[in-house]
Design a protein around this motif. Sequence first.
Motif, mmCIF file in Angstrom:
data_model
loop_
_atom_site.group_PDB
_atom_site.id
_atom_site.type_symbol
_atom_site.label_atom_id
_atom_site.label_comp_id
_atom_site.label_asym_id
_atom_site.label_seq_id
_atom_site.Cartn_x
_atom_site.Cartn_y
_atom_site.Cartn_z
ATOM 1 N N UNK A 182 -16.855 34.601 -31.364
ATOM 2 C CA UNK A 182 -15.863 35.644 -31.635
ATOM 3 C C UNK A 182 -16.446 37.023 -31.352
ATOM 4 N N UNK A 183 -15.688 37.846 -30.637
ATOM 5 C CA UNK A 183 -16.125 39.193 -30.289
ATOM 6 C C UNK A 183 -15.270 40.274 -30.932
ATOM 7 N N UNK A 184 -14.113 39.908 -31.464
ATOM 8 C CA UNK A 184 -13.239 40.890 -32.099
ATOM 9 C C UNK A 184 -12.892 40.426 -33.510
ATOM 10 N N UNK A 185 -12.364 41.343 -34.303
ATOM 11 C CA UNK A 185 -12.035 41.044 -35.686
ATOM 12 C C UNK A 185 -10.951 39.978 -35.789
ATOM 13 N N UNK A 186 -9.928 40.069 -34.941
ATOM 14 C CA UNK A 186 -8.850 39.081 -34.995
ATOM 15 C C UNK A 186 -9.350 37.699 -34.598
ATOM 16 N N UNK A 187 -10.238 37.612 -33.614
ATOM 17 C CA UNK A 187 -10.816 36.323 -33.229
ATOM 18 C C UNK A 187 -11.621 35.735 -34.380
ATOM 19 N N UNK A 205 0.329 32.141 -28.902
ATOM 20 C CA UNK A 205 -0.308 33.260 -29.605
ATOM 21 C C UNK A 205 -1.765 32.962 -29.931
ATOM 22 N N UNK A 206 -2.019 31.782 -30.498
ATOM 23 C CA UNK A 206 -3.390 31.444 -30.853
ATOM 24 C C UNK A 206 -4.299 31.322 -29.647
ATOM 25 N N UNK A 207 -3.793 30.754 -28.566
ATOM 26 C CA UNK A 207 -4.595 30.621 -27.350
ATOM 27 C C UNK A 207 -4.896 31.991 -26.743
ATOM 28 N N UNK A 208 -3.911 32.885 -26.779
ATOM 29 C CA UNK A 208 -4.144 34.254 -26.283
ATOM 30 C C UNK A 208 -5.234 34.948 -27.097
ATOM 31 N N UNK A 216 -13.360 43.699 -20.063
ATOM 32 C CA UNK A 216 -12.954 43.205 -21.378
ATOM 33 C C UNK A 216 -12.950 44.345 -22.378
ATOM 34 N N UNK A 217 -11.919 44.366 -23.241
ATOM 35 C CA UNK A 217 -11.777 45.422 -24.249
ATOM 36 C C UNK A 217 -11.560 44.817 -25.628
ATOM 37 N N UNK A 218 -11.998 45.544 -26.638
ATOM 38 C CA UNK A 218 -11.635 45.258 -28.018
ATOM 39 C C UNK A 218 -10.619 46.322 -28.410
ATOM 40 N N UNK A 219 -9.345 45.942 -28.425
ATOM 41 C CA UNK A 219 -8.274 46.902 -28.699
ATOM 42 C C UNK A 219 -7.817 46.744 -30.134
ATOM 43 N N UNK A 220 -8.405 47.533 -31.021
ATOM 44 C CA UNK A 220 -8.027 47.473 -32.429
ATOM 45 C C UNK A 220 -8.240 46.119 -33.051
ATOM 46 N N UNK A 221 -9.294 45.404 -32.610
ATOM 47 C CA UNK A 221 -9.598 44.085 -33.161
ATOM 48 C C UNK A 221 -9.056 42.936 -32.359
ATOM 49 N N UNK A 222 -8.252 43.214 -31.336
ATOM 50 C CA UNK A 222 -7.677 42.160 -30.505
ATOM 51 C C UNK A 222 -8.365 42.146 -29.142
ATOM 52 N N UNK A 254 -1.265 53.468 -29.181
ATOM 53 C CA UNK A 254 -0.561 52.905 -30.339
ATOM 54 C C UNK A 254 0.478 51.884 -29.898
ATOM 55 N N UNK A 255 1.238 52.224 -28.848
ATOM 56 C CA UNK A 255 2.256 51.302 -28.323
ATOM 57 C C UNK A 255 1.593 50.062 -27.733
ATOM 58 N N UNK A 256 0.494 50.253 -26.993
ATOM 59 C CA UNK A 256 -0.210 49.123 -26.378
ATOM 60 C C UNK A 256 -0.767 48.195 -27.447
ATOM 61 N N UNK A 257 -1.371 48.764 -28.485
ATOM 62 C CA UNK A 257 -1.912 47.952 -29.566
ATOM 63 C C UNK A 257 -0.817 47.147 -30.251
ATOM 64 N N UNK A 258 0.321 47.773 -30.479
ATOM 65 C CA UNK A 258 1.438 47.075 -31.117
ATOM 66 C C UNK A 258 1.929 45.917 -30.247
ATOM 67 N N UNK A 259 1.980 46.125 -28.928
ATOM 68 C CA UNK A 259 2.431 45.068 -28.017
ATOM 69 C C UNK A 259 1.450 43.895 -28.008
ATOM 70 N N UNK A 260 0.161 44.195 -27.981
ATOM 71 C CA UNK A 260 -0.858 43.147 -27.978
ATOM 72 C C UNK A 260 -0.840 42.381 -29.299
ATOM 73 N N UNK A 261 -0.668 43.095 -30.403
ATOM 74 C CA UNK A 261 -0.612 42.442 -31.708
ATOM 75 C C UNK A 261 0.594 41.508 -31.799
ATOM 76 N N UNK A 262 1.716 41.911 -31.216
ATOM 77 C CA UNK A 262 2.898 41.053 -31.209
ATOM 78 C C UNK A 262 2.639 39.793 -30.396
ATOM 79 N N UNK A 263 1.938 39.932 -29.278
ATOM 80 C CA UNK A 263 1.641 38.777 -28.434
ATOM 81 C C UNK A 263 0.703 37.797 -29.127
#
Length: 511
Positions: free
Chosen positions: A180-185, A255-258, A304-310, A426-435
């Motif tokens: 795991x490299x991000x908080x959500x992972x 979602x989980x695979x993403x 590769x990016x860590x976008x707010x934990x995602x 902020x919009x990008x983070x929200x979209x990624x979190x939804x995905x």
Amino acid sequence: MLPLRSVCGGIWRAAVHTVRMSRGAPPYRLLSSTCDGAPAALADADTIFALSSGHGRCGVAVVRVSGPASATALRCMAGFTQRLPPPRTALLRSITDPRSTEVLDRGLVLWFPAPHSFSGEDSVEFHIHGGPAVITAVLQALGSVPGLRPAEAGEFTRRAFQAGKLGLTEVEGLGDLIHAETEAQRRQALRQMSGELGRLYQDWSDRLKRCLAHVEAFIDFSEDELIEDGVLNRVDVSVCDLQAEIERHLKDERRGERLRSGVQVVIAGATNAGKSSLLNKLCQRPAAIVSPIAGTTRDVVETALDLGGFPVLLSDTAGLRDSSDLVEREGVRRARERVEQADLTLVVVDSAHLPSEADRAAAFLREHLTSVLPDTDRCLLVLNKADLLPEKQRQKLDRELRGVSGLPAVCLISCQTNEGLKDFLTVLHSSVKTLCGDPLFGAPTLTQARHRAHLQRCAAALAQYQRYRDTDLALAAEGVRLAVTSLGRITGRVGAEEILDIIFKDFCVGK
């Protein structure tokens, strides 16, 4: 009619080892438990050792030993001549070479007697200083202890699975947690490692085994009137409910695979719209060449990016246009291919090319979107170079393009002055979190393509039961058996004896 023993078809070989262990078959034979006077080798020994912490210089390194000769290693390396140390208690000891008795280091030793260890076997941990020379010396010394060998990749965890300490889904969760490299992972992997996903699949498996046992019992004993009325009706209801639950579980939009592998975000658009500049801004380094010359980017540039934990895999692509240059045409082909595979596309537009009127600008953007994307459901419109527009026009566009029918979210930014980048993030983070979804809430999600494939086979097998229920009960039972096997391939646990146990528990057949 299907024999009951056919239920075990397709079981993993690892399960055979687990059954053998549960029946008391000794997997090892240890000839000596002391260092002095030990034979040159231990017959049938299979004790393993390896560095369990990360490579490189560090304050503390952990070397793990697992297997029947672990006590021998502890006596040889830490000088315990009589009784072993108390279980799970850290003791400061001198770590010595059993051949030369030279002190290699001074560190902590911990003794984990079976079955209370990670692998379920006798196990020892040496907590030593993390210098490469110290680690190498300790590993070489362990290699000289009779009956020890270096561990293969993943062998400690494999033994934990074979001993029943971890299910297959928990093993996969442990692997994901390590990588795991991000908080959500981390959150998703920890939830899976805790066994929640495995318990869900095991519950489905237990219910299917009961259904199969009842159908098999009905086939074998219904003519003797030993089976109560309504058994098959209850099976019908249970199979229907299970099929619906599995199909809902499969409709998770990956979602989980993403979250596990990273959200594929692709930057696309016409040449010179500022795609490479946006990539550099997002990753905060000059990852792509920026030039006023149209068509500078000709291949896909990934970062590769860590976008707010995602986790996000961001790709910059070649500008979309017709070109006679063979290299650029190949770049455009790759860009369109990557857009088709994207989870989210950032369509970058040069704001200077927009009509000044909002209605005409909206029509222009709709037409542009259809030329870039096959599907506009998952995209963001990024209007770059906003600093080139007059202030009044910029404010009017920003105000009137929000919420226009037929357009996705619109973000007005400037990579030159950083204007609007904060709102865009902020919009990008929200979209990624939804995905990806929130890994801590709701039912556990699928994290592996392997799980999805077996669950799809399971759902298809349950459909087979319903298809043949009234015409051929043997074929219907085969459908349930295939469903049980498919779930067993996820959890790693399925066997004919479990079906027999349910039959004799639920039906007093022949007493």
